[in-house]
Design a protein around this motif. Sequence first.
Motif, PDB file in Angstrom:
ATOM      1  N   ALA A 120      25.283   9.024  -6.580  1.00 28.61           N
ATOM      2  CA  ALA A 120      24.212   8.676  -7.504  1.00 28.61           C
ATOM      3  C   ALA A 120      23.224   9.824  -7.652  1.00 28.61           C
ATOM      4  O   ALA A 120      22.752  10.125  -8.760  1.00 28.61           O
ATOM      5  CB  ALA A 120      23.485   7.419  -7.021  1.00 28.61           C
ATOM      6  N   THR A 121      22.903  10.496  -6.550  1.00 28.26           N
ATOM      7  CA  THR A 121      21.963  11.619  -6.602  1.00 28.26           C
ATOM      8  C   THR A 121      22.545  12.788  -7.376  1.00 28.26           C
ATOM      9  O   THR A 121      21.859  13.420  -8.184  1.00 28.26           O
ATOM     10  CB  THR A 121      21.584  12.066  -5.174  1.00 28.26           C
ATOM     11  N   ALA A 122      23.825  13.071  -7.135  1.00 34.59           N
ATOM     12  CA  ALA A 122      24.468  14.178  -7.853  1.00 34.59           C
ATOM     13  C   ALA A 122      24.555  13.887  -9.343  1.00 34.59           C
ATOM     14  O   ALA A 122      24.248  14.759 -10.176  1.00 34.59           O
ATOM     15  CB  ALA A 122      25.862  14.423  -7.284  1.00 34.59           C
ATOM     16  N   LEU A 123      24.956  12.679  -9.707  1.00 34.17           N
ATOM     17  CA  LEU A 123      25.042  12.321 -11.117  1.00 34.17           C
ATOM     18  C   LEU A 123      23.684  12.451 -11.797  1.00 34.17           C
ATOM     19  O   LEU A 123      23.582  12.966 -12.922  1.00 34.17           O
ATOM     20  CB  LEU A 123      25.558  10.883 -11.260  1.00 34.17           C
ATOM     21  N   CYS A 124      22.649  11.995 -11.132  1.00 37.19           N
ATOM     22  CA  CYS A 124      21.311  12.053 -11.718  1.00 37.19           C
ATOM     23  C   CYS A 124      20.852  13.498 -11.888  1.00 37.19           C
ATOM     24  O   CYS A 124      20.304  13.868 -12.928  1.00 37.19           O
ATOM     25  CB  CYS A 124      20.332  11.277 -10.838  1.00 37.19           C
ATOM     26  N   ARG A 125      21.078  14.315 -10.877  1.00 30.81           N
ATOM     27  CA  ARG A 125      20.648  15.719 -10.952  1.00 30.81           C
ATOM     28  C   ARG A 125      21.374  16.458 -12.074  1.00 30.81           C
ATOM     29  O   ARG A 125      20.780  17.284 -12.780  1.00 30.81           O
ATOM     30  CB  ARG A 125      20.917  16.420  -9.617  1.00 30.81           C
ATOM     31  N   LEU A 126      22.662  16.143 -12.248  1.00 28.79           N
ATOM     32  CA  LEU A 126      23.467  16.853 -13.240  1.00 28.79           C
ATOM     33  C   LEU A 126      23.267  16.327 -14.658  1.00 28.79           C
ATOM     34  O   LEU A 126      23.264  17.106 -15.615  1.00 28.79           O
ATOM     35  CB  LEU A 126      24.951  16.752 -12.868  1.00 28.79           C
ATOM     36  N   TYR A 127      23.102  15.006 -14.791  1.00 34.61           N
ATOM     37  CA  TYR A 127      23.167  14.411 -16.128  1.00 34.61           C
ATOM     38  C   TYR A 127      21.913  13.650 -16.546  1.00 34.61           C
ATOM     39  O   TYR A 127      21.823  13.181 -17.673  1.00 34.61           O
ATOM     40  CB  TYR A 127      24.387  13.481 -16.213  1.00 34.61           C
ATOM     41  N   ASN A 128      20.959  13.518 -15.656  1.00 29.37           N
ATOM     42  CA  ASN A 128      19.671  12.896 -15.984  1.00 29.37           C
ATOM     43  C   ASN A 128      18.577  13.560 -15.156  1.00 29.37           C
ATOM     44  O   ASN A 128      17.905  12.905 -14.348  1.00 29.37           O
ATOM     45  CB  ASN A 128      19.724  11.389 -15.716  1.00 29.37           C
ATOM     46  N   PRO A 129      18.375  14.859 -15.312  1.00 30.36           N
ATOM     47  CA  PRO A 129      17.455  15.596 -14.435  1.00 30.36           C
ATOM     48  C   PRO A 129      16.022  15.074 -14.447  1.00 30.36           C
ATOM     49  O   PRO A 129      15.312  15.196 -13.445  1.00 30.36           O
ATOM     50  CB  PRO A 129      17.538  17.036 -14.958  1.00 30.36           C
ATOM     51  N   LYS A 130      15.602  14.453 -15.544  1.00 32.71           N
ATOM     52  CA  LYS A 130      14.236  13.916 -15.587  1.00 32.71           C
ATOM     53  C   LYS A 130      14.060  12.765 -14.597  1.00 32.71           C
ATOM     54  O   LYS A 130      12.966  12.542 -14.082  1.00 32.71           O
ATOM     55  CB  LYS A 130      13.905  13.452 -17.006  1.00 32.71           C
ATOM     56  N   GLY A 131      15.137  12.021 -14.353  1.00 28.38           N
ATOM     57  CA  GLY A 131      15.060  10.910 -13.415  1.00 28.38           C
ATOM     58  C   GLY A 131      15.351  11.296 -11.978  1.00 28.38           C
ATOM     59  O   GLY A 131      15.242  10.452 -11.076  1.00 28.38           O
ATOM     60  N   TYR A 132      15.701  12.554 -11.743  1.00 29.11           N
ATOM     61  CA  TYR A 132      16.118  13.001 -10.415  1.00 29.11           C
ATOM     62  C   TYR A 132      15.051  12.810  -9.345  1.00 29.11           C
ATOM     63  O   TYR A 132      15.362  12.304  -8.254  1.00 29.11           O
ATOM     64  CB  TYR A 132      16.573  14.462 -10.481  1.00 29.11           C
TER      65      TYR A 132
END
Length: 209
Positions: free
Chosen positions: A159-171
């Motif tokens: 979940a953290t990797a997906l967020c960092r890669l594809y939703n950086p604002k929510g990271y």
Amino acid sequence: MREIDLISIHNQFFTDNGFSLNKEFSFFEKHYPHGKQAILIHYAEYPESNFLEYNLGIRIDQVEHLIHRFLPSIGNYSDRSITMIQTLNKIGKELPKRFTIGNDWELSEAVMKVDSFFVSTGFEWLDKMINPVNLEQAFEEQKNYSFKTQNFIYNAFRATALCRLYNPKGYPEVRSNFLKQIEQKEMTPYTIASYFQFLDHLDHMEQPS
């Protein structure tokens, strides 16, 4: 009825829809430049009754190769791991998590229902989730991050990797959430250290375009 027979029963249907049989691991898959879709079939025999279960999987190569740099992996596991595995009942609400099979008629009925599910819902769900942005959102919406066969720490990494890669604002929010959960769950020092190293790597990654 053996599991290999079920693979044969489904082979024509899934190949007609663009999937091929992975003979080494006995599941159907469809490859994309950035990952793959997977359909897993499991048949378990018990003295009183038998169970038939289907799971839908999505793999994003970049995510899997990234997290397994920080998680212990056996052999080439990072080359075949699945980012999300979901049960039928979480996608098609009218279907059970698994079918109870007592005779050939119940088996035929289950196969018919599953084929209908894939035509109406399953293939569409797989096509939606192969988009990493949609997959990231699905992880975010699953607030307890409890997908099938994935323990908490694997979900946290994915979940953290997906967020960092594809939703950086929510990271930052996702990062903070998992740090709190790891502290509350009293993970082992090794696990905590691995996640901190992972976060440090993500923090210093070049901003995705």
